[in-house]
Motif scaffolding. Sequence first.
Motif, PDB file in Angstrom:
ATOM      1  N   ILE A 190       0.860  -1.181   0.000  1.00 18.95           N
ATOM      2  CA  ILE A 190       0.000   0.000   0.000  1.00 18.95           C
ATOM      3  C   ILE A 190       0.898   1.232   0.000  1.00 18.95           C
ATOM      4  O   ILE A 190       1.768   1.366   0.860  1.00 18.95           O
ATOM      5  N   VAL A 191       0.691   2.116  -0.962  1.00 13.44           N
ATOM      6  CA  VAL A 191       1.463   3.357  -1.064  1.00 13.44           C
ATOM      7  C   VAL A 191       0.566   4.493  -0.585  1.00 13.44           C
ATOM      8  O   VAL A 191      -0.546   4.666  -1.080  1.00 13.44           O
ATOM      9  N   VAL A 192       1.070   5.262   0.381  1.00 17.00           N
ATOM     10  CA  VAL A 192       0.309   6.364   0.968  1.00 17.00           C
ATOM     11  C   VAL A 192       1.013   7.680   0.664  1.00 17.00           C
ATOM     12  O   VAL A 192       2.227   7.805   0.848  1.00 17.00           O
ATOM     13  N   ASP A 193       0.247   8.666   0.203  1.00 20.05           N
ATOM     14  CA  ASP A 193       0.776  10.010  -0.028  1.00 20.05           C
ATOM     15  C   ASP A 193       1.071  10.633   1.333  1.00 20.05           C
ATOM     16  O   ASP A 193       0.162  10.760   2.170  1.00 20.05           O
ATOM     17  N   GLU A 194       2.335  10.975   1.577  1.00 14.72           N
ATOM     18  CA  GLU A 194       2.747  11.518   2.873  1.00 14.72           C
ATOM     19  C   GLU A 194       2.040  12.820   3.230  1.00 14.72           C
ATOM     20  O   GLU A 194       1.739  13.072   4.392  1.00 14.72           O
ATOM     21  N   ARG A 195       1.746  13.628   2.238  1.00 17.85           N
ATOM     22  CA  ARG A 195       1.116  14.918   2.498  1.00 17.85           C
ATOM     23  C   ARG A 195      -0.356  14.773   2.838  1.00 17.85           C
ATOM     24  O   ARG A 195      -0.832  15.292   3.834  1.00 17.85           O
ATOM     25  N   THR A 196      -1.089  14.048   2.010  1.00 20.77           N
ATOM     26  CA  THR A 196      -2.537  13.945   2.201  1.00 20.77           C
ATOM     27  C   THR A 196      -2.951  12.729   3.033  1.00 20.77           C
ATOM     28  O   THR A 196      -4.085  12.635   3.464  1.00 20.77           O
ATOM     29  N   LYS A 197      -2.029  11.794   3.202  1.00 19.07           N
ATOM     30  CA  LYS A 197      -2.287  10.530   3.924  1.00 19.07           C
ATOM     31  C   LYS A 197      -3.295   9.643   3.189  1.00 19.07           C
ATOM     32  O   LYS A 197      -3.853   8.728   3.747  1.00 19.07           O
ATOM     33  N   ALA A 198      -3.530   9.944   1.910  1.00 18.36           N
ATOM     34  CA  ALA A 198      -4.463   9.148   1.108  1.00 18.36           C
ATOM     35  C   ALA A 198      -3.723   7.972   0.464  1.00 18.36           C
ATOM     36  O   ALA A 198      -2.550   8.085   0.103  1.00 18.36           O
ATOM     37  N   VAL A 199      -4.407   6.865   0.313  1.00 15.10           N
ATOM     38  CA  VAL A 199      -3.833   5.714  -0.377  1.00 15.10           C
ATOM     39  C   VAL A 199      -3.783   6.049  -1.867  1.00 15.10           C
ATOM     40  O   VAL A 199      -4.792   6.406  -2.466  1.00 15.10           O
ATOM     41  N   THR A 200      -2.608   5.951  -2.453  1.00 16.02           N
ATOM     42  CA  THR A 200      -2.448   6.289  -3.879  1.00 16.02           C
ATOM     43  C   THR A 200      -2.290   5.049  -4.749  1.00 16.02           C
ATOM     44  O   THR A 200      -2.511   5.117  -5.951  1.00 16.02           O
ATOM     45  N   GLN A 201      -1.904   3.922  -4.155  1.00 13.40           N
ATOM     46  CA  GLN A 201      -1.707   2.721  -4.945  1.00 13.40           C
ATOM     47  C   GLN A 201      -1.775   1.498  -4.048  1.00 13.40           C
ATOM     48  O   GLN A 201      -1.308   1.504  -2.918  1.00 13.40           O
ATOM     49  N   VAL A 202      -2.391   0.440  -4.579  1.00 19.17           N
ATOM     50  CA  VAL A 202      -2.363  -0.858  -3.929  1.00 19.17           C
ATOM     51  C   VAL A 202      -1.809  -1.826  -4.963  1.00 19.17           C
ATOM     52  O   VAL A 202      -2.377  -1.978  -6.042  1.00 19.17           O
ATOM     53  N   ALA A 203      -0.675  -2.423  -4.663  1.00 22.30           N
ATOM     54  CA  ALA A 203      -0.023  -3.343  -5.604  1.00 22.30           C
ATOM     55  C   ALA A 203       0.020  -4.744  -5.011  1.00 22.30           C
ATOM     56  O   ALA A 203       0.366  -4.919  -3.848  1.00 22.30           O
ATOM     57  N   PHE A 204      -0.361  -5.708  -5.831  1.00 18.12           N
ATOM     58  CA  PHE A 204      -0.335  -7.110  -5.402  1.00 18.12           C
ATOM     59  C   PHE A 204       0.901  -7.795  -5.921  1.00 18.12           C
ATOM     60  O   PHE A 204       1.444  -7.471  -6.916  1.00 18.12           O
TER      61      PHE A 204
END
Length: 174
Positions: free
Chosen positions: A160-174
């Motif tokens: 799970i990749v989270v944008d440090e600024r917004t804390k929103a999930v930007t990508q989920v990679a399997f």
Amino acid sequence: MEKGWSIASLNAVSKPASLAPSKRGTPAERAFNEIMWNDPLPSKLRKKSRYQKHKYYVNRKRGGHCNFFTESGLKAFLETNNLSMVVRGHQFRHTQRRGFQHDFNGALLTVFSSSNYCGSEKNNTGYVHVKGGTDVQVLAHTLRKANDAEKYRGFNLLKIVVDERTKAVTQVAF
């Protein structure tokens, strides 16, 4: 709770912010703890008379924040909800041999469907096939044998990749 949880009362509980097991928490968090983490009383303890008095016993293997439920605890839940069986997951060691395990005279079915659990375990995995209309059958099967598990190394892992600024999930990679 003397009677088993009713499905209606469980559905009325709002999902807590954390599903991590905890000894403390709101009633909603404790209810979800029970649903997610309680296990059937191990078969080696079921015949001991001291474990036949109550519906639940503290499960120290899960840190003491969860319980083992007995056959009478399961029966209370089934009767409260007019059910004949519970199908559950989330218990690796209990299902390792076939990928599933029947307990309490078939009233409980535990299924584990993760191959190569945690990337290190070679285990059998199972699945459930529900058949029928008015006469429902719940059939458990082995999906994959342990010797095939290595092929699925990392299969259940995700990033799970989270944008440090917004804390929103930007990508989920399997």
